[in-house]
Write a protein that holds these residues in place. Structure first.
Motif, PDB file in Angstrom:
ATOM      1  N   PRO A 269      40.618  75.974 132.499  1.00 43.13           N
ATOM      2  CA  PRO A 269      39.756  77.146 132.272  1.00 43.13           C
ATOM      3  C   PRO A 269      38.713  77.324 133.366  1.00 43.13           C
ATOM      4  O   PRO A 269      38.460  78.455 133.826  1.00 43.13           O
ATOM      5  N   GLU A 270      38.115  76.227 133.801  1.00 43.17           N
ATOM      6  CA  GLU A 270      37.114  76.320 134.869  1.00 43.17           C
ATOM      7  C   GLU A 270      37.764  76.757 136.176  1.00 43.17           C
ATOM      8  O   GLU A 270      37.197  77.578 136.924  1.00 43.17           O
ATOM      9  N   LEU A 271      38.953  76.241 136.462  1.00 42.52           N
ATOM     10  CA  LEU A 271      39.663  76.629 137.681  1.00 42.52           C
ATOM     11  C   LEU A 271      40.000  78.117 137.662  1.00 42.52           C
ATOM     12  O   LEU A 271      39.748  78.841 138.642  1.00 42.52           O
ATOM     13  N   VAL A 272      40.549  78.591 136.565  1.00 45.46           N
ATOM     14  CA  VAL A 272      40.914  80.011 136.460  1.00 45.46           C
ATOM     15  C   VAL A 272      39.660  80.870 136.536  1.00 45.46           C
ATOM     16  O   VAL A 272      39.665  81.953 137.131  1.00 45.46           O
ATOM     17  N   GLY A 273      38.562  80.393 135.966  1.00 48.80           N
ATOM     18  CA  GLY A 273      37.320  81.151 136.020  1.00 48.80           C
ATOM     19  C   GLY A 273      36.805  81.311 137.440  1.00 48.80           C
ATOM     20  O   GLY A 273      36.271  82.371 137.802  1.00 48.80           O
ATOM     21  N   GLU A 307      47.212  75.849 143.696  1.00 50.83           N
ATOM     22  CA  GLU A 307      47.891  76.349 144.888  1.00 50.83           C
ATOM     23  C   GLU A 307      48.389  77.776 144.682  1.00 50.83           C
ATOM     24  O   GLU A 307      48.255  78.645 145.561  1.00 50.83           O
ATOM     25  N   ALA A 308      48.977  78.024 143.510  1.00 48.73           N
ATOM     26  CA  ALA A 308      49.511  79.358 143.238  1.00 48.73           C
ATOM     27  C   ALA A 308      48.399  80.405 143.211  1.00 48.73           C
ATOM     28  O   ALA A 308      48.541  81.501 143.783  1.00 48.73           O
ATOM     29  N   LEU A 309      47.278  80.105 142.558  1.00 49.44           N
ATOM     30  CA  LEU A 309      46.165  81.062 142.525  1.00 49.44           C
ATOM     31  C   LEU A 309      45.547  81.244 143.904  1.00 49.44           C
ATOM     32  O   LEU A 309      45.093  82.355 144.251  1.00 49.44           O
ATOM     33  N   THR A 310      45.510  80.173 144.699  1.00 46.57           N
ATOM     34  CA  THR A 310      45.005  80.313 146.067  1.00 46.57           C
ATOM     35  C   THR A 310      45.886  81.259 146.868  1.00 46.57           C
ATOM     36  O   THR A 310      45.402  82.095 147.626  1.00 46.57           O
ATOM     37  N   ALA A 321      46.299  88.249 137.636  1.00 55.64           N
ATOM     38  CA  ALA A 321      47.167  87.066 137.627  1.00 55.64           C
ATOM     39  C   ALA A 321      47.128  86.465 136.238  1.00 55.64           C
ATOM     40  O   ALA A 321      46.097  86.510 135.543  1.00 55.64           O
ATOM     41  N   ALA A 322      48.230  85.921 135.824  1.00 53.01           N
ATOM     42  CA  ALA A 322      48.332  85.305 134.501  1.00 53.01           C
ATOM     43  C   ALA A 322      48.861  83.885 134.659  1.00 53.01           C
ATOM     44  O   ALA A 322      49.848  83.649 135.365  1.00 53.01           O
ATOM     45  N   VAL A 323      48.176  82.945 134.006  1.00 49.31           N
ATOM     46  CA  VAL A 323      48.565  81.536 134.023  1.00 49.31           C
ATOM     47  C   VAL A 323      48.953  81.136 132.614  1.00 49.31           C
ATOM     48  O   VAL A 323      48.190  81.350 131.664  1.00 49.31           O
ATOM     49  N   SER A 324      50.128  80.559 132.484  1.00 49.10           N
ATOM     50  CA  SER A 324      50.623  80.135 131.180  1.00 49.10           C
ATOM     51  C   SER A 324      51.024  78.668 131.252  1.00 49.10           C
ATOM     52  O   SER A 324      51.759  78.264 132.155  1.00 49.10           O
ATOM     53  N   VAL A 325      50.527  77.870 130.308  1.00 48.02           N
ATOM     54  CA  VAL A 325      50.869  76.450 130.216  1.00 48.02           C
ATOM     55  C   VAL A 325      51.290  76.170 128.784  1.00 48.02           C
ATOM     56  O   VAL A 325      50.512  76.380 127.847  1.00 48.02           O
ATOM     57  N   ALA A 326      52.512  75.714 128.612  1.00 45.83           N
ATOM     58  CA  ALA A 326      53.032  75.455 127.261  1.00 45.83           C
ATOM     59  C   ALA A 326      53.931  74.246 127.292  1.00 45.83           C
ATOM     60  O   ALA A 326      54.637  73.991 128.273  1.00 45.83           O
ATOM     61  N   ARG A 327      53.883  73.522 126.206  1.00 45.37           N
ATOM     62  CA  ARG A 327      54.722  72.329 126.071  1.00 45.37           C
ATOM     63  C   ARG A 327      55.898  72.635 125.163  1.00 45.37           C
ATOM     64  O   ARG A 327      55.731  73.145 124.060  1.00 45.37           O
ATOM     65  N   VAL A 334      54.797  75.416 133.291  1.00 41.19           N
ATOM     66  CA  VAL A 334      53.629  76.017 133.925  1.00 41.19           C
ATOM     67  C   VAL A 334      54.113  77.250 134.685  1.00 41.19           C
ATOM     68  O   VAL A 334      55.019  77.157 135.520  1.00 41.19           O
ATOM     69  N   GLU A 335      53.498  78.405 134.391  1.00 45.50           N
ATOM     70  CA  GLU A 335      53.931  79.655 135.023  1.00 45.50           C
ATOM     71  C   GLU A 335      52.721  80.427 135.512  1.00 45.50           C
ATOM     72  O   GLU A 335      51.717  80.547 134.791  1.00 45.50           O
ATOM     73  N   ILE A 336      52.805  80.928 136.748  1.00 43.79           N
ATOM     74  CA  ILE A 336      51.749  81.739 137.335  1.00 43.79           C
ATOM     75  C   ILE A 336      52.401  83.002 137.881  1.00 43.79           C
ATOM     76  O   ILE A 336      53.335  82.916 138.698  1.00 43.79           O
TER      77      ILE A 336
END
Length: 414
Positions: A269-273, A307-310, A321-327, A334-336
């Protein structure tokens, strides 16, 4: 015991020629004393006796260079004494030394052939002499056995030396293998540290640069946005300094472990923020399941998202941009995805599995960021695919194992 060890060391320090002359002197002393005194009922020492002794001792000087010919000469001299009628217990010392040399300096096949010939000749000489039981030459079976004794002793000594040489060679090879393994681990550790430093510095500095640009543009018209961007620059710098300090601490002291935790899913969350404050509206969707995840997998997922957001900020020109993390079971997905145009500074590449460590089919189209993400996934045994999305945009999708195989064997501990 100490005196004996000292004698052995001094004997080993002698040159081969000096050692051979010393052996000849000792053998000559005992053989000559036996040749000089013989039973009155048998042939006494004469010129032929001393001639055969001289020939035997002279031949022994060359026993290292020509062991088989020396054994033949000394054996013939010993047979000559017996056939001449001179009987002695120590007259076979020269041939004993020669036979020992044949075995200790040869191989097993030569030893077997030498033993066979020596036994047959010795038995034939005993039969030819034909003495009574009290005389050693009257026992053909005994005469056939005694040549095998020095050969067997030489074979044992030679085998032991070969084993010791083999053990020494194994020790050298093991040491070389340990050095190669240590060098390989050092190389892998350097690559890992280089990758970490790249992720820490390059990504953070990129985000700080973008945030500083936002602050500069909004400085006069929207000071609140400028202040918020500058605060984000400060926070990003502090975070980068903390991660660098933790990495450098490990480099300075290999025996100590860094107390700072590696970035993981909790820091997403902090990274995406941070990237949201850089001008790209990034949204995070995380199912919150982090129990049982390997720390290395969490770090790989964090770095792939970073890396992907950069790349989105630097190359895509996207606004969202949308980041999705699911198990899903034993896999972490992990999808960006972004909505940027297809043309970008770092063009997409064809979908590639992580096991392919070589260049892609079109090397010019794949940048270092995509290569780094692929390497991140490959390190933990996962897979990654990336490419344009129909209708516009770009997507990166990584599938990582929840627990590394080595950690699964140790109850989840690396």
């Amino acid at each position: 015991m100490t005196s004996f060890d000292g004698l052995v060391e001094r004997a080993r320090s002698l040159s081969p020629l000096t050692a051979d002359l010393l052996v000849v002197a000792v053998v000559g002393l005992f053989t000559a004393s036996d040749a000089a005194s013989n039973d009155p009922d048998y042939q006494q020492a004469d010129g032929l006796t001393w001639l055969l002794l001289a020939i035997s001792l002279t031949a022994l000087v060359w026993r290292r260079r020509w062991p088989v010919p020396v054994a033949v000469v000394t054996g013939a001299a010993c047979a000559g004494w017996a056939l001449h009628g001179h009987i002695g217990e120590l007259l076979n010392l020269p041939v004993i030394v020669a036979l020992y040399t044949v075995a200790v300096l040869g191989d097993r096949r030569r030893t077997l052939w030498t033993g066979l010939v020596a036994s047959l000749v010795s038995g034939a000489v005993a039969l030819r002499v034909g003495r009574d039981v009290a005389n050693p030459q009257g026992l053909p079976m005994l005469e056939m056995i005694w040549p095998l004794v020095p050969l067997l002793l030489g074979e044992v000594i030679r085998t032991r030396r070969q084993l010791m040489d083999e053990y020494a060679a194994r020790a050298v090879r093991a040491e070389e293998e340990r050095e190669r393994e240590a060098a390989r681990r050092v190389h892998e550790e350097r690559l890992r540290i280089a990758r970490e430093l790249h992720d820490i510095v390059a990504h953070t500095v990129t985000a700080m640069t973008v945030q500083a640009g936002v602050a500069l543009d909004a400085l006069d018209t929207r000071p609140e946005i400028s202040r918020r961007a500058m605060r984000q620059v400060r926070d990003s710098g502090k975070e980068a300094v903390g991660e660098l300090r933790a990495t450098v601490t490990v480099l300075r002291d290999q025996d100590s472990e860094s107390t700072a935790p590696a970035p993981g899913l909790a820091q997403l969350p902090e990274l995406v923020g941070r990237f949201t404050d850089s001008g790209v509206e990034a949204a995070l969707r995380h199912d919150g399941t982090a129990d049982g995840l390997s720390p290395m997998v969490e770090l790989a997922a964090y770095r792939i998202v970073q890396e992907a957001l950069t790349n989105v900020v630097k190359h895509s020109g996207a606004r969202h941009a949308a980041v999705s993390v699911a198990r899903h079971g034993d896999r972490l997905c992990v999808e960006i995805a972004d909505d940027g145009p297809l043309s970008r500074t770092e063009p997409p590449s064809q979908t590639r599995p992580p096991s392919s460590v070589g260049p892609p089919s079109q090397p010019a189209t794949e940048g270092f960021g995509l290569v780094g993400m692929r390497e991140r996934a490959a390190v933990v045994g996962g897979s990654i695919e990336y490419g344009p999305v129909s209708g516009g945009g770009f997507r990166v999708r990584a599938v990582l194992p929840v627990v590394l195989p080595a950690e699964a064997l140790h109850g989840g501990r690396p």
